[in-house]
Design an enzyme around this catalytic site. Sequence first.
Site, mmCIF file in Angstrom:
data_model
loop_
_atom_site.group_PDB
_atom_site.id
_atom_site.type_symbol
_atom_site.label_atom_id
_atom_site.label_comp_id
_atom_site.label_asym_id
_atom_site.label_seq_id
_atom_site.Cartn_x
_atom_site.Cartn_y
_atom_site.Cartn_z
ATOM 1 C CB CYS A 1 37.066 35.136 2.248
ATOM 2 S SG CYS A 1 38.601 34.757 1.445
ATOM 3 C CE LYS B 1 31.866 31.349 -14.635
ATOM 4 N NZ LYS B 1 32.231 32.596 -13.942
ATOM 5 C CD GLU C 1 41.114 28.297 0.447
ATOM 6 O OE1 GLU C 1 40.632 28.791 1.487
ATOM 7 O OE2 GLU C 1 42.143 27.601 0.441
ATOM 8 C CD GLU D 1 32.261 36.432 4.010
ATOM 9 O OE1 GLU D 1 31.517 35.627 3.427
ATOM 10 O OE2 GLU D 1 33.492 36.452 3.841
HETATM 11 P P1 ADP Z 1 30.899 35.952 -4.744
HETATM 12 O O1 ADP Z 1 30.359 36.486 -6.045
HETATM 13 O O2 ADP Z 1 30.159 36.416 -3.547
HETATM 14 O O3 ADP Z 1 32.380 35.995 -4.660
HETATM 15 P P2 ADP Z 1 30.011 33.395 -5.665
HETATM 16 O O4 ADP Z 1 30.118 32.127 -4.928
HETATM 17 O O5 ADP Z 1 28.659 33.838 -6.114
HETATM 18 O O6 ADP Z 1 30.672 34.422 -4.675
HETATM 19 O O7 ADP Z 1 30.964 33.406 -6.932
HETATM 20 C C1 ADP Z 1 32.247 32.903 -6.938
HETATM 21 C C2 ADP Z 1 32.487 32.231 -8.274
HETATM 22 O O8 ADP Z 1 31.547 31.184 -8.426
HETATM 23 C C3 ADP Z 1 32.306 33.129 -9.480
HETATM 24 O O9 ADP Z 1 33.239 32.752 -10.474
HETATM 25 C C4 ADP Z 1 30.915 32.820 -9.926
HETATM 26 O O10 ADP Z 1 30.748 33.092 -11.300
HETATM 27 C C5 ADP Z 1 30.857 31.331 -9.652
HETATM 28 N N1 ADP Z 1 29.495 30.817 -9.480
HETATM 29 C C6 ADP Z 1 28.392 31.471 -9.072
HETATM 30 N N2 ADP Z 1 27.331 30.673 -9.074
HETATM 31 C C7 ADP Z 1 27.756 29.453 -9.490
HETATM 32 C C8 ADP Z 1 27.138 28.169 -9.675
HETATM 33 N N3 ADP Z 1 25.858 27.963 -9.450
HETATM 34 N N4 ADP Z 1 27.921 27.141 -10.107
HETATM 35 C C9 ADP Z 1 29.227 27.331 -10.317
HETATM 36 N N5 ADP Z 1 29.868 28.491 -10.153
HETATM 37 C C10 ADP Z 1 29.146 29.544 -9.737
#
Ligand code: ADP
Length: 485
Positions: free
Chosen positions: A289, A180, A255, A386
């Site tokens: 990161c 995903k 990570e 961060e």
């Molecule tokens: P950032 O966008 O700051 O890198 P996120 O943790 O929001 O960090 O997003 C990292 C990944 O996690 C992306 O693929 C995002 O679509 C997914 N993501 C965001 N929210 C959720 C959630 N509630 N459950 C699962 N995956 C999520």
Amino acid sequence: MKITDFKLYRDKCFINGQWINADSSEIISVNNPATLEEIGTVPKCGKNETKLAIEAANKSWPEWRAKSAKDRSVILKKWYELIIDNKEELAQMMTLEQGKPINESRGEIVYGASFIEWFAEEAKRIYGDTIPDPLTDRRILVIKQPVGVVASITPWNFPNAMITRKCAPALAVGCPVVIKPASQTPYSALALAALAEEAGFPKGTLNVITGKASEIGDELASNSLVRKLSFTGSTEIGKILLQKCAGTVKKVSMELGGHAPFIVFDDANIDDAVIGAIQSKFRNTGQTCVCANRIYAQDGIYDEFCQKFVQATSELKVGDGLNEETTSGPMIDEYSLEKVEEHVQDAIQLGAKIAIGGSKHSLGMNFYQPTILTDVTPEAKITSEETFGPVAPVYRFKDENEVISLANNSPFGLASYFYSRDIGRIWRVSEALEYGMVGVNTGLTSKAEAPFGGIKESGLGREGSKYGVDDFLEVKYVNMCGLDK
Ligand code: ADP
């Protein structure tokens, strides 16, 4: 150049070897962060399509795991070669959806591919053990086997490499994957799937699903067919996923966020430290990161370091990443930009001074000036949170013990860096820093041969290196008895 013109452009999900739309036909729009224009759309899938992908992966598992390591390696190597052959196109697509300078995108494609090459080789070396049994008619045998379906949720800052770093080891040891990607950068993931299809992975072995993160994430984390979830992203979402994975006791790799200290000691080579600080702080416009988030310069070299660091920062070229001259692209979106503005304003209100930058760039939109703040106070948000943007706070320190305690005063423990020419200090500080990774006299440490990962709230597990396969393997113990008959 339009992304839709590229031959690797796919605007559908790849599930069970087929390119499909969402059941609902809903779509999400993908924008170029440099121009804010829509560059295309991808399906907005949810729970049902995710289940379909997981079941397809699970169905493909017996065939995939039954192949010899060598046969899997041949397919992985083909995938690697196709990626290298299509490097330029993949890099251009990445810059269009992610914004990073084209040269950084080219670098990421090669870096991302290096994990596939590495794990294609490493998978042939999944050794077990024989252990002497205390009873003479018995033997203890230890074998390692693939965990099963792996879900991988990846972020937008490295749209290619975060996928290959997770999927190459999983696939190499015999696990099928459901990927995903971040909604901001799906095309790099779908292009990787297109090349995987060409490389000859059996259908269902590698699936890419785009859509609503929480819905897809929920299914990936709670479906009992998924035996391992590997996530790269924020600590906040990582903690939610960890809780959800508890329901089916999945293996997890996380990570998560970092808050890297970057220390320059009096005995350092200052010019090298400046190069390292620029690389570590401003690469990907500060959106990694492992970016330096707190720069500590010792009293004796503080002024010289700041002056040279400001000079080098003034030479950065902000602009559209497609321009070959650009060294700093846009931020991914307005929310990221708002956080940077908030951190800078907060630091200034608490007494910090702007050495360079300090506001949005005249290009407007998502562009922010590369910024250095001096005299930053411990209370400022930027000292503990961060920033994920192009802002370098510089702090002054007196001695080694003081800076180690400042550096370790964080719930994060991902990357850290320091510059020194003193061998005793290099050992002492390397061992004292509570971080998963320490760069000594370098601002860049990531490579396929090395274990990437963090401690504390920065995560669980390691990616890359010989350790990178462990998270995708189960250890099985076989006790062979009755051998005297
Ligand atoms: P950032 O966008 O700051 O890198 P996120 O943790 O929001 O960090 O997003 C990292 C990944 O996690 C992306 O693929 C995002 O679509 C997914 N993501 C965001 N929210 C959720 C959630 N509630 N459950 C699962 N995956 C999520």
